[in-house]
Design a protein around this motif. Sequence first.
Motif, PDB file in Angstrom:
ATOM      1  N   LEU A  53      57.245   7.108  46.638  1.00 42.86           N
ATOM      2  CA  LEU A  53      57.451   6.758  45.238  1.00 42.86           C
ATOM      3  C   LEU A  53      56.776   7.719  44.267  1.00 42.86           C
ATOM      4  O   LEU A  53      57.367   8.072  43.248  1.00 42.86           O
ATOM      5  N   PHE A  54      55.571   8.133  44.551  1.00 38.88           N
ATOM      6  CA  PHE A  54      54.874   9.045  43.640  1.00 38.88           C
ATOM      7  C   PHE A  54      55.690  10.325  43.443  1.00 38.88           C
ATOM      8  O   PHE A  54      55.911  10.771  42.325  1.00 38.88           O
ATOM      9  N   GLU A  55      56.142  10.902  44.533  1.00 39.51           N
ATOM     10  CA  GLU A  55      56.898  12.152  44.470  1.00 39.51           C
ATOM     11  C   GLU A  55      58.255  11.957  43.809  1.00 39.51           C
ATOM     12  O   GLU A  55      58.698  12.796  43.023  1.00 39.51           O
ATOM     13  N   LEU A  56      58.932  10.853  44.121  1.00 34.12           N
ATOM     14  CA  LEU A  56      60.258  10.591  43.550  1.00 34.12           C
ATOM     15  C   LEU A  56      60.196  10.402  42.034  1.00 34.12           C
ATOM     16  O   LEU A  56      61.051  10.898  41.306  1.00 34.12           O
ATOM     17  N   VAL A  57      59.176   9.692  41.560  1.00 37.04           N
ATOM     18  CA  VAL A  57      59.044   9.455  40.121  1.00 37.04           C
ATOM     19  C   VAL A  57      58.634  10.750  39.415  1.00 37.04           C
ATOM     20  O   VAL A  57      59.228  11.124  38.400  1.00 37.04           O
ATOM     21  N   LYS A  58      57.633  11.430  39.948  1.00 34.88           N
ATOM     22  CA  LYS A  58      57.152  12.658  39.300  1.00 34.88           C
ATOM     23  C   LYS A  58      58.226  13.734  39.234  1.00 34.88           C
ATOM     24  O   LYS A  58      58.310  14.479  38.261  1.00 34.88           O
ATOM     25  N   SER A  59      59.078  13.815  40.242  1.00 37.50           N
ATOM     26  CA  SER A  59      60.123  14.843  40.267  1.00 37.50           C
ATOM     27  C   SER A  59      61.327  14.465  39.410  1.00 37.50           C
ATOM     28  O   SER A  59      62.184  15.297  39.153  1.00 37.50           O
ATOM     29  N   GLY A  60      61.391  13.196  39.005  1.00 36.40           N
ATOM     30  CA  GLY A  60      62.532  12.736  38.209  1.00 36.40           C
ATOM     31  C   GLY A  60      63.711  12.304  39.065  1.00 36.40           C
ATOM     32  O   GLY A  60      64.752  11.921  38.545  1.00 36.40           O
ATOM     33  N   THR A  61      63.553  12.361  40.385  1.00 32.90           N
ATOM     34  CA  THR A  61      64.616  11.955  41.296  1.00 32.90           C
ATOM     35  C   THR A  61      64.892  10.453  41.182  1.00 32.90           C
ATOM     36  O   THR A  61      66.032  10.020  41.282  1.00 32.90           O
ATOM     37  N   ALA A  65      65.566   3.429  35.373  1.00 35.89           N
ATOM     38  CA  ALA A  65      66.644   2.439  35.547  1.00 35.89           C
ATOM     39  C   ALA A  65      66.902   2.147  37.026  1.00 35.89           C
ATOM     40  O   ALA A  65      67.040   0.978  37.419  1.00 35.89           O
ATOM     41  N   LYS A  66      66.968   3.188  37.863  1.00 41.77           N
ATOM     42  CA  LYS A  66      67.177   2.987  39.303  1.00 41.77           C
ATOM     43  C   LYS A  66      65.994   2.250  39.918  1.00 41.77           C
ATOM     44  O   LYS A  66      66.162   1.381  40.776  1.00 41.77           O
ATOM     45  N   PHE A  67      64.795   2.619  39.483  1.00 41.48           N
ATOM     46  CA  PHE A  67      63.573   1.988  39.972  1.00 41.48           C
ATOM     47  C   PHE A  67      63.601   0.485  39.685  1.00 41.48           C
ATOM     48  O   PHE A  67      63.365  -0.338  40.569  1.00 41.48           O
ATOM     49  N   GLU A  68      63.919   0.139  38.449  1.00 43.03           N
ATOM     50  CA  GLU A  68      63.986  -1.280  38.070  1.00 43.03           C
ATOM     51  C   GLU A  68      65.054  -2.017  38.868  1.00 43.03           C
ATOM     52  O   GLU A  68      64.827  -3.143  39.312  1.00 43.03           O
ATOM     53  N   LYS A  69      66.200  -1.402  39.064  1.00 44.42           N
ATOM     54  CA  LYS A  69      67.286  -2.041  39.813  1.00 44.42           C
ATOM     55  C   LYS A  69      66.843  -2.391  41.231  1.00 44.42           C
ATOM     56  O   LYS A  69      67.097  -3.490  41.717  1.00 44.42           O
ATOM     57  N   VAL A  70      66.168  -1.453  41.890  1.00 48.71           N
ATOM     58  CA  VAL A  70      65.695  -1.716  43.258  1.00 48.71           C
ATOM     59  C   VAL A  70      64.644  -2.822  43.255  1.00 48.71           C
ATOM     60  O   VAL A  70      64.652  -3.694  44.127  1.00 48.71           O
ATOM     61  N   ALA A 104      54.677  -0.426  33.616  1.00 51.49           N
ATOM     62  CA  ALA A 104      53.311  -0.109  34.042  1.00 51.49           C
ATOM     63  C   ALA A 104      53.301   0.517  35.442  1.00 51.49           C
ATOM     64  O   ALA A 104      52.634   1.519  35.684  1.00 51.49           O
ATOM     65  N   LEU A 105      54.059  -0.075  36.356  1.00 51.25           N
ATOM     66  CA  LEU A 105      54.121   0.458  37.710  1.00 51.25           C
ATOM     67  C   LEU A 105      54.757   1.848  37.717  1.00 51.25           C
ATOM     68  O   LEU A 105      54.246   2.769  38.361  1.00 51.25           O
ATOM     69  N   TYR A 106      55.837   2.023  36.976  1.00 53.05           N
ATOM     70  CA  TYR A 106      56.515   3.311  36.901  1.00 53.05           C
ATOM     71  C   TYR A 106      55.597   4.374  36.282  1.00 53.05           C
ATOM     72  O   TYR A 106      55.525   5.503  36.782  1.00 53.05           O
ATOM     73  N   ALA A 107      54.872   4.001  35.233  1.00 53.42           N
ATOM     74  CA  ALA A 107      53.934   4.931  34.585  1.00 53.42           C
ATOM     75  C   ALA A 107      52.827   5.338  35.566  1.00 53.42           C
ATOM     76  O   ALA A 107      52.451   6.511  35.641  1.00 53.42           O
ATOM     77  N   TYR A 108      52.307   4.371  36.309  1.00 51.37           N
ATOM     78  CA  TYR A 108      51.263   4.681  37.291  1.00 51.37           C
ATOM     79  C   TYR A 108      51.795   5.657  38.348  1.00 51.37           C
ATOM     80  O   TYR A 108      51.127   6.643  38.684  1.00 51.37           O
ATOM     81  N   LEU A 109      52.981   5.397  38.858  1.00 52.70           N
ATOM     82  CA  LEU A 109      53.553   6.278  39.873  1.00 52.70           C
ATOM     83  C   LEU A 109      53.754   7.695  39.340  1.00 52.70           C
ATOM     84  O   LEU A 109      53.560   8.660  40.069  1.00 52.70           O
ATOM     85  N   GLY A 110      54.096   7.811  38.083  1.00 54.45           N
ATOM     86  CA  GLY A 110      54.297   9.123  37.480  1.00 54.45           C
ATOM     87  C   GLY A 110      53.012   9.825  37.098  1.00 54.45           C
ATOM     88  O   GLY A 110      53.017  11.023  36.791  1.00 54.45           O
ATOM     89  N   SER A 111      51.903   9.098  37.114  1.00 49.22           N
ATOM     90  CA  SER A 111      50.632   9.682  36.685  1.00 49.22           C
ATOM     91  C   SER A 111      49.859  10.361  37.799  1.00 49.22           C
ATOM     92  O   SER A 111      48.885  11.065  37.544  1.00 49.22           O
ATOM     93  N   LYS A 112      50.254  10.164  39.017  1.00 49.89           N
ATOM     94  CA  LYS A 112      49.504  10.710  40.164  1.00 49.89           C
ATOM     95  C   LYS A 112      50.073  12.008  40.651  1.00 49.89           C
ATOM     96  O   LYS A 112      51.183  12.313  40.656  1.00 49.89           O
TER      97      LYS A 112
END
Length: 112
Positions: A53-61, A65-70, A104-112
């Motif tokens: 998740l960290f890599e997927l969010v940071k890379s923009g992959t 919207a997809k994150f929330e759907k899952v 909040a979860l998405y922001a955290y994943l993108g911050s690492k």
Amino acid sequence: MKKLLGTFAAVALIALSGQAAADEKLEIGQKIYERAFGRGCGTCHDIASNPQLFELVKSGTLDRAKFEKVLKEGKGGMPKAVEKIMELKFVEKAGYGEDQAVDALYAYLGSK
């Protein structure tokens, strides 16, 4: 002069409150990641064969919207998670709704 000092003080307070809100968001996101389902998201997502998740969010992959759907619908071996996230006491105590918790979860994943 007093008016100018008052303006500077107001701007400083606004900046500090914005930073505090951002810090709280990341803290809540980290707690969700570490405690969702009682064992944390990393139990599965820190395993090399599962989505990183960290890599997927940071890379923009993985966009928001997809994150929330899952999280809401589940996918493959991933269960629906939003209900479990909303049951966490610290999420409730912070007064977060579903969108805020996901943010909040998405922001955290993108911050690492």
